[in-house]
Scaffold this active site. Structure first.
Site, PDB file in Angstrom:
ATOM      1  N   LYS A 104      -0.125  25.921  -6.375  1.00  0.00           N
ATOM      2  CA  LYS A 104      -1.159  27.129  -5.390  1.00  0.00           C
ATOM      3  C   LYS A 104      -0.807  27.759  -7.012  1.00  0.00           C
ATOM      4  O   LYS A 104       0.330  27.803  -8.053  1.00  0.00           O
ATOM      5  CB  LYS A 104      -0.233  27.459  -4.661  1.00  0.00           C
ATOM      6  CG  LYS A 104       1.286  27.812  -4.799  1.00  0.00           C
ATOM      7  CD  LYS A 104       2.394  28.679  -3.271  1.00  0.00           C
ATOM      8  CE  LYS A 104       3.884  28.504  -3.458  1.00  0.00           C
ATOM      9  NZ  LYS A 104       3.571  29.264  -2.408  1.00  0.00           N
ATOM     10  N   GLU A 108      10.658  21.449 -18.734  1.00  0.00           N
ATOM     11  CA  GLU A 108      11.608  21.430 -17.350  1.00  0.00           C
ATOM     12  C   GLU A 108      11.859  20.104 -16.297  1.00  0.00           C
ATOM     13  O   GLU A 108      11.204  19.287 -16.612  1.00  0.00           O
ATOM     14  CB  GLU A 108      10.729  21.734 -16.092  1.00  0.00           C
ATOM     15  CG  GLU A 108      10.026  23.208 -15.914  1.00  0.00           C
ATOM     16  CD  GLU A 108       9.089  23.536 -14.772  1.00  0.00           C
ATOM     17  OE1 GLU A 108       9.345  22.878 -13.604  1.00  0.00           O
ATOM     18  OE2 GLU A 108       9.090  24.649 -14.795  1.00  0.00           O
ATOM     19  N   ASP A 147       2.770  26.504  -9.061  1.00  0.00           N
ATOM     20  CA  ASP A 147       2.554  25.238  -9.300  1.00  0.00           C
ATOM     21  C   ASP A 147       0.996  24.916  -9.539  1.00  0.00           C
ATOM     22  O   ASP A 147      -0.171  24.659  -9.057  1.00  0.00           O
ATOM     23  CB  ASP A 147       3.814  24.666  -8.940  1.00  0.00           C
ATOM     24  CG  ASP A 147       4.316  25.277  -7.232  1.00  0.00           C
ATOM     25  OD1 ASP A 147       2.209  25.223  -6.835  1.00  0.00           O
ATOM     26  OD2 ASP A 147       5.109  25.493  -6.631  1.00  0.00           O
ATOM     27  N   GLU A 179       3.263  24.875 -14.821  1.00  0.00           N
ATOM     28  CA  GLU A 179       2.257  24.306 -14.530  1.00  0.00           C
ATOM     29  C   GLU A 179       0.690  24.134 -14.093  1.00  0.00           C
ATOM     30  O   GLU A 179       0.374  24.452 -12.912  1.00  0.00           O
ATOM     31  CB  GLU A 179       3.236  23.490 -12.662  1.00  0.00           C
ATOM     32  CG  GLU A 179       4.486  23.195 -13.118  1.00  0.00           C
ATOM     33  CD  GLU A 179       4.975  22.510 -12.469  1.00  0.00           C
ATOM     34  OE1 GLU A 179       5.424  22.528 -11.367  1.00  0.00           O
ATOM     35  OE2 GLU A 179       6.000  21.970 -13.123  1.00  0.00           O
TER      36      GLU A 179
END
Ligand code: CA
Length: 640
Positions: free
Chosen positions: A134, A277, A131, A179
């Site tokens: 990380k 999402e 994400d 992401e």
């Protein structure tokens, strides 16, 4: 037995009446021209771990069913599944979060295909969650040079897709990274990320030539970042079809902004766009003894009530937004991640550990010691599903099936907005006579409220303190939070008045952005604050001050709040001037997002007729990324 016959007769007679009733009690705004191939997707990556842990799913009639049956019957036409390279420790224990590797993707993909739903394969290119915070390199690729990592990622993607193809899975889309705002597989430069994405894209074209290739980013509220990602993808000639985003209404800006950003990218680069999402809470309750991301308190925006109706309205609005700009779909994130059935934290914890049914297990510590290794546990989103805590389908799940025709039931009161008041200790306590009802179509109506009795004198005598007063409006419970505060001699002290109120800003070195901004999550109190930002070095230098006349003689205390980042060398201080002469200053600083510093100046002596000026001076060299910050909640109080 005799009793059953009249009962059955009654039921039979009642049936035609039941059939005429609306098939869903929730109001669903119709989107009649939504195309049949618009993706109404659901991420169910955790489902195998949940089933292994004993979770059962039920349809709207209360019958135990296969989850995929229930989803397909309710209009879901696409399944999304995340893939981690190797989410297992050296002993073979799963990291949790569904222990999602290519094998789980194949098993989920087969079930989706059997139910006529396409699969979106979401490669994180990591051994665990990827994400904006990380993007850890998979263990097996650790320490490799970029060139060999590129080769390995290409082979890995190809091998995984071949396995899916061999299993007969109908893969409609493949996502290259999750992401990927700040990296991919441990690579941080966009040039290297583009190399990895390109080799992944080539593997998709080879194995699934008809599948769409998707890139995925988060935080569309930062429009400039999105334009920069899209521009770099073009610059490095990454082969992709779909520019996808996460859109969580709590943090990701307005739908208008989302539409502007994605339609600009769609038109500029000729790409498809979609929401990969989204989700919305239908309750504030937690169902599995492991705290939720959206719980009581917390810094998030709440555009809809936390009810099934609010969840439906959020989903309809996101689908409408994508439909308006020619987007290809909306995927709901983990709409079936319901609590495991242990019934206590201890029993649930055992299930999370054994089956990987929580967001992370203790075994993840080996790979991710700082986050998963410390905070492992259950599900943080069991209040954002389309199933209740025991796996029964919620009425809100019907939104995907009914969205084209809508469900035109009479509009009713769905929830009441909370009232928050700040009243100073010298003021009069007046509670409002009406509160805002949130209607099922998300419009607002004022309804009369009756508050429970409260002791105004005791509240005024009780000093600085917050009270909760309950009431009844429209048959529902209303809540009023009353914060008793010290009398504040400043006007527009929390910057809620857009017209600038009494504040005067002096821009000394050409700061690019200085204004009142509306963003609740970046404000101490209310929804607004004073914002500053400048990209160029040494351009942030300004004062923000307010002059107060006719203060009663006495001793005063002044305080202001500031946060920010990328300041470089900073010189920041709060100050007080009397009749134009500085009499006190307290140094302050900016460190990082949402870390508020609150410099205080006490003991300011004011004589009758003095003109008092309170303010803050801010100077930042900038760190190269552009210094930025927020200022809020200034207070000038009498000292006892
Ligand atoms: Ca939970």
């Amino acid at each position: 037995m005799k009793h059953l016959i009249p009962l059955l007769l009654c039921l039979l007679l009642a049936m035609p009446v039941l059939a005429e009733e609306a098939e869903c009690p929730l109001y669903i705004r119709a989107i009649p021209d939504l195309s049949e191939d618009f993706a109404l997707g659901m991420d169910v990556s955790s489902v195998l771990a949940l089933e292994a842990a004993g979770v059962k799913f039920y349809d709207h009639d209360g019958n135990e069913r296969d989850l995929f049956d229930v989803l397909a019957e309710n209009g879901v036409n696409y399944i999304r599944v995340r893939v981690w390279n190797d989410p297992f420790d050296s002993q073979g224990n799963g990291y949790g979060g569904g222990n999602c590797d290519i094998n789980t993707a194949i098993a989920i993909g087969k079930r989706a295909t059997d139910h006529g739903m396409k699969l979106l394969v979401d490669f994180h290119y990591s051994d665990f969650w990827a994400d904006p915070a990380k993007q850890m390199v998979p263990k097996a690729w650790k320490g490799k040079r970029t060139t060999s990592k590129v080769k390995l990622l290409g082979e890995y993607t190809r091998d995984c897709l071949l396995l899916l193809k061999e299993a007969g899975v109908d893969v409609g889309m493949v996502q290259l990274g999750n992401e990927s705002n700040n990296g991919l597989a441990g690579e941080k430069s966009f040039a290297n990320m583009a190399k990895l994405m390109s080799v992944g894209a080539a593997a998709v074209r080879e194995v699934y030539p008809d599948a769409l290739i998707c890139v995925h980013f988060a935080n569309p509220e930062n429009a400039d970042s999105y334009y920069s990602y899209a521009s770099k993808l073009a610059e490095y000639e990454v082969d992709y079809d779909v520019f996808a985003t996460s859109y969580y209404p709590y943090w990701h800006g307005t739908l208008d902004n989302l539409k502007t950003v994605l339609s600009t990218i769609r038109q500029t680069y000729g790409k498809k766009v979609m929401v990969a999402e989204t989700s919305y809470a239908w309750t504030i309750e937690d169902g599995d003894f492991s705290g939720n991301t959206i719980g009581e308190g917390g810094a998030y925006v709440k555009p809809y009530p936390f009810t099934q109706q609010g969840q439906v309205n959020s989903v309809v609005d996101v689908i409408q937004a994508m439909h308006d700009i020619g987007g290809i779909g909306v995927f709901y994130w983990e709409g079936a991640w319901v609590p495991v059935p242990g019934g206590s934290w201890e029993a649930n914890s055992a299930l999370w550990e054994q089956y990987g049914a929580g967001w992370a297990s203790s075994y993840a510590a080996e790979y991710d010691p700082q986050d998963a290794g410390k905070y492992y546990g259950g599900c943080a989103c069991d209040n954002q599903t389309f199933f209740d805590f025991t796996g029964h389908a919620l009425e809100s799940l019907k939104v995907f099936r009914l969205i084209r025709q809508g469900n035109d039931v009479p509009v009713r009161v769905d929830a009441l907005e909370d009232v928050t008041l700040m009243i100073d200790l010298t003021g009069e306590i007046m509670l409002p006579e009406t509160v805002n009802a949130v209607m099922s179509d998300n419009s607002r109506q004022a309804v009369p409220v009756e508050w429970e009795p409260y002791d105004a004198d005791a509240m005024k005598a009780g000093g600085v303190k917050t009270y909760t007063i309950k009431g009844v409006a429209g048959g529902m419970e209303a809540t009023c939070q009353v914060a008793m505060i010290e009398y504040n001699h400043l006007q527009n002290w929390s910057f809620e008045d857009e017209e600038n109120g009494e504040w005067v800003a002096t821009n000394i070195s050409g700061c690019e952005q200085l204004y009142i901004e509306e963003k609740k999550t970046d404000s101490v109190t209310g929804t607004k604050h004073y914002h500053f930002y400048s990209a160029a070095a040494n351009t942030v230098e300004f004062t923000l001050e307010q002059q107060v006349e006719n203060l009663p003689a006495g001793t005063y205390r002044y305080e202001i709040a500031i946060m920010g980042g990328d300041g470089g060398d900073v010189n920041i201080y709060a100050y007080v001037k009397i009749n134009g002469v500085e009499v006190a200053r307290t140094p302050s600083t900016i460190t990082s997002y949402n870390v508020w510093d609150k410099p205080v100046i006490e003991g300011v002596q004011v004589q009758e007729g003095d003109v008092v000026t309170v303010g803050v001076y801010v100077k930042c060299s900038g760190s190269g990324n552009g210094a930025w910050g927020k200022i809020d909640d200034a207070k000038l109080n009498t000292m006892k």
